[in-house]
Motif scaffolding. Structure first.
Motif, short mmCIF file in Angstrom:
data_model
loop_
_atom_site.label_atom_id
_atom_site.label_comp_id
_atom_site.label_asym_id
_atom_site.label_seq_id
_atom_site.Cartn_x
_atom_site.Cartn_y
_atom_site.Cartn_z
N ARG A 133 39.98 37.21 40.65
CA ARG A 133 39.70 38.56 41.14
C ARG A 133 40.76 38.97 42.14
O ARG A 133 41.53 38.13 42.64
CB ARG A 133 38.34 38.61 41.80
CG ARG A 133 38.24 37.74 43.03
CD ARG A 133 36.79 37.64 43.47
NE ARG A 133 36.64 36.78 44.63
CZ ARG A 133 36.67 35.45 44.58
NH1 ARG A 133 36.88 34.83 43.44
NH2 ARG A 133 36.51 34.74 45.68
N GLY A 134 40.79 40.26 42.45
CA GLY A 134 41.63 40.76 43.53
C GLY A 134 42.86 41.47 43.05
O GLY A 134 43.57 40.99 42.18
N LEU A 135 43.11 42.65 43.65
CA LEU A 135 44.32 43.39 43.36
C LEU A 135 45.42 43.02 44.34
O LEU A 135 46.55 42.75 43.98
CB LEU A 135 44.05 44.89 43.50
CG LEU A 135 43.40 45.58 42.32
CD1 LEU A 135 43.11 47.01 42.68
CD2 LEU A 135 44.31 45.50 41.12
N VAL A 136 45.06 43.05 45.62
CA VAL A 136 46.05 42.79 46.66
C VAL A 136 46.12 41.29 46.92
O VAL A 136 47.13 40.65 46.65
CB VAL A 136 45.70 43.57 47.94
CG1 VAL A 136 46.75 43.32 49.01
CG2 VAL A 136 45.59 45.05 47.63
N VAL A 137 45.03 40.76 47.46
CA VAL A 137 44.95 39.31 47.59
C VAL A 137 44.29 38.78 46.33
O VAL A 137 43.14 39.10 46.06
CB VAL A 137 44.13 38.91 48.83
CG1 VAL A 137 44.00 37.41 48.90
CG2 VAL A 137 44.79 39.43 50.09
N ARG A 138 45.00 38.03 45.55
CA ARG A 138 44.46 37.51 44.31
C ARG A 138 43.87 36.13 44.54
O ARG A 138 44.48 35.30 45.21
CB ARG A 138 45.55 37.42 43.26
CG ARG A 138 45.62 38.67 42.44
CD ARG A 138 46.59 38.54 41.32
NE ARG A 138 47.23 39.82 41.10
CZ ARG A 138 48.42 39.97 40.55
NH1 ARG A 138 49.11 38.91 40.20
NH2 ARG A 138 48.91 41.16 40.38
N THR A 139 42.69 35.91 44.01
CA THR A 139 42.03 34.62 44.19
C THR A 139 41.60 34.07 42.84
O THR A 139 41.09 34.81 42.01
CB THR A 139 40.79 34.78 45.09
OG1 THR A 139 41.18 35.50 46.26
CG2 THR A 139 40.25 33.43 45.50
N HIS A 140 41.83 32.81 42.67
CA HIS A 140 41.35 32.11 41.48
C HIS A 140 40.50 30.95 41.96
O HIS A 140 41.00 30.00 42.53
CB HIS A 140 42.56 31.61 40.65
CG HIS A 140 42.17 30.70 39.54
ND1 HIS A 140 43.05 29.83 38.95
CD2 HIS A 140 40.99 30.52 38.91
CE1 HIS A 140 42.42 29.15 38.02
NE2 HIS A 140 41.18 29.54 37.97
#
Lengths: 147, 463
Positions: free
Chosen positions: A75-82
């Motif tokens: 998820r995430g546009l700016v900070v992406r997290t997996h």
């Protein structure tokens, strides 16, 4: 592998919340000289465009996936997290529904492990599917001491 | 076995009220009420260890029953503060993995009984975990004598000199500030006022020599207090292995004992501050999933340890671990990120005084090269290694934190990247651990490496 995305529902949900937020924060009818008024008009238009576009992008960036051994969230546009959570670490699963979510027929799944810092929530799941998803994850989590 | 020990604290409240109301009779009634409540609470609190389950019932009006299966026990602590020792009692806390300090706290056990109960709990735990065969009689009677104690192997023992060094290089230095602030406040209230009314010319008579001596005296007292605080807190420090349990005993006045089964070790954190690095010392903290309520009491930690002994201690605490390998540095791009991450806010903050308070405000710009140096130091502190079933991650500019996580202990993992990190092809891996404390972090590693680590961390967890 079983990849699922709920396009429209989460879109409506995210758009709805964002729209309310932006509406609240917008300035009232301008009683100021016209350049200011024009500027705020442009801003409002830009905000409207963002409100229209952002949730689509945010939703597009949201993926969850049930692999053989882990629940994976991207998820995430700016900070992406997996995130990856092994099933057998799952301690319990909450299903929460806020008023907005209830109005839109959605649920949020919150997966918890023994670590307080585990951050695994899946928003915008159709209410009818939430319990099914929970049961699938719980069934895979099996038994045993997960600590 | 009445718990008079905690009484004093509870009497303060009614005491103050009574003083406010201004009547000795009110005070007496208050004391009697609190005393009665304490006695009742003690009277109504019972515990029994039965068939591998610790059952505690408590409550005067609302009865509350707690059941703790022994196999769920994370850690057992025994605390004997000065007041407890005077009365020959002890406080036993049993911690489970439930967050928020849940678990059982048994106050005012006779010291010998507390010791016996701890042995029986841990024995019941090993039996339930299947590491020790069950005895012929399956049901553990409450009156069963404590099982034989296996031989104790000392892992670390610290003498007063080592503890003093720990105090001089550790957090106790800051504690002194808190203490000093309290004392100053007190002095300010009492004695300072007449002093202030003194003629300022009197100070000139004393001269600068007096201030030099006073400053030296203050520093001496400060360092002395820090060293003494460390010795009082940890005197007689012993970390030992009894069977497959870690035992920590420490404390001069308040005796604290913590027992942590090896199988419950979630992670080991090693911290090295700059002064300690120069002296070749480290401090080690061993985390279980329990704890949180009284973090200090339940901490299983080695306050100070010669760096050369670290591998030996780790080998005892994390079975199967090899000596710590050389850590892999993140790519060069991480250096630029580490510097930029510190220089950007420092510049933004420094520009304001530099423009507003000319000419001296320009001195604030010195913060910029300082931040750059801190960035370089932070980069040099970064590193990770994946070795024989453990993940080792290090970070920190001035205090280097190294986390050793047995892979089978990771609860979940995340790879996170900000836009600036993505531009440099970097990402940060976070590994969530059971119990209190922050996740272990591998900062600014290349995105591909971070993803690969994530797979090995959560994929290789052995069931």
């Amino acid at each position: 592998m079983w990849t699922v995305g709920w396009g429209l529902v989460a879109l409506i949900f995210l758009a709805g919340t964002l729209l309310t937020e932006v509406l609240i924060s917008l300035p009232g009818p301008p009683r100021l000289p016209w350049p200011v008024g024009a500027a705020s008009g442009v801003l409002a238009a830009a905000a409207a465009a963002l409100v229209w576009k952002l949730p689509r992008l945010a939703f597009g960036a949201w993926r969850y996936e049930l692999t053989d051994s882990t629940l994976e969230l991207r998820r995430g546009l700016v900070v992406r997290t997996h995130s990856a959570i092994p099933y057998f670490r799952v301690q319990h699963i909450d299903i929460t529904r806020s008023p907005v979510e209830r109005a839109l027929g959605l649920s949020q799944l919150v997966v918890r492990t023994a670590a307080a810092t585990t951050d695994a929530r899946i928003p915008g799941i159709a209410a009818a599917d939430a319990e099914g998803l929970r049961d699938v994850v719980l069934a895979r989590s099996g038994r045993g001491d997960a600590v | 076995m009445l718990d008079v020990s905690a009484l004093g604290r509870q009497l303060v409240g009614p005491g103050v009220v009574a003083l406010g109301a201004g009547g000795a009779r009110v005070l007496l009634v208050g004391v009697a009420l609190v005393l009665a409540a304490r006695v009742l609470a003690w009277w109504r609190r019972t515990y029994v260890l039965d068939g591998g389950v610790l059952r505690v019932e408590s409550g005067i009006v609302v009865r509350n029953q707690q059941l703790i299966p022994c196999e769920r026990i994370q850690q057992v602590n025994l605390v004997r503060k000065v007041r407890h020792r005077a009365l020959g009692v002890a406080v036993l806390t049993v911690e489970t993995a439930v967050g928020g300090g849940a678990g059982v706290r048994l106050e005012a056990l006779a010291a010998g009984e507390a010791e016996r109960l701890r042995r029986r709990l841990l024995a019941a735990k090993s039996r339930a975990a299947g590491t020790v065969p069950a005895p012929a009689a399956a049901v553990v009677e409450a009156s069963e004598p404590a099982p034989a104690v296996p031989a104790e192997q000392v892992v670390v023992r610290l003498n007063h000199r080592q503890l003093a060094v720990a105090g001089l290089t550790g957090a106790q230095l800051l504690v002194v500030f808190v203490f000093a602030a309290t004392v100053l406040q007190f002095v300010d209230d009492l004695a300072w006022r007449p002093l202030r009314q003194l003629d300022p010319s009197a100070l000139q008579v004393v001269g600068p020599a007096f201030f030099a001596v006073a400053a030296a005296g203050f520093v001496a007292v400060w360092l002395g207090t820090a060293a003494a605080a460390a010795i009082v807190a940890d005197s007689g420090y012993t970390l030992s292995l009894v069977g497959d349990e870690l035992h920590v005993r420490r404390g001069l006045l308040d005796r604290k004992e913590a027992t942590l089964p090896l199988a419950r070790v979630q992670a080991v954190r090693v911290a090295v501050s700059l002064p300690r690095r120069l002296l070749g010392l480290v401090s080690v903290r061993i985390h279980s999933a329990g704890g949180g309520a009284e973090a200090d009491d339940s901490q299983v930690a080695v306050p100070v340890l010669p760096a050369a002994q670290l591998d030996r201690v780790l080998a005892r605490v994390v079975p199967g671990i090899r000596p710590l390998p050389a850590l892999r540095r993140p790519p060069r791009a991480a250096l630029r990120r580490a510097v930029a991450r510190r220089v950007a806010p420092a510049s933004a903050l420094a520009v304001v005084p530099a423009l507003a308070l000319r000419p001296w405000g320009a001195l604030a710009l010195l913060a910029v090269p300082g931040a750059a140096l801190a960035g370089v130091a932070a980069y040099r502190g970064l590193g990770h290694a994946l070795d024989e079933g453990v993940l080792i991650a290090r970070s920190g500019a001035f205090i280097r934190h190294t986390v050793v996580v047995p892979l089978g202990r990771a609860q979940s993992g995340r790879v996170r990247s900000t836009p600036l990190q993505r531009r440099a092809g970097l990402a940060t891996l976070l590994v969530d651990l059971a119990g209190p404390g922050r996740p272990a972090r591998v900062v600014d590693e290349s995105a591909a490496t971070a993803e690969r680590l994530l797979v090995s961390v959560v994929g290789s967890t052995v069931r």
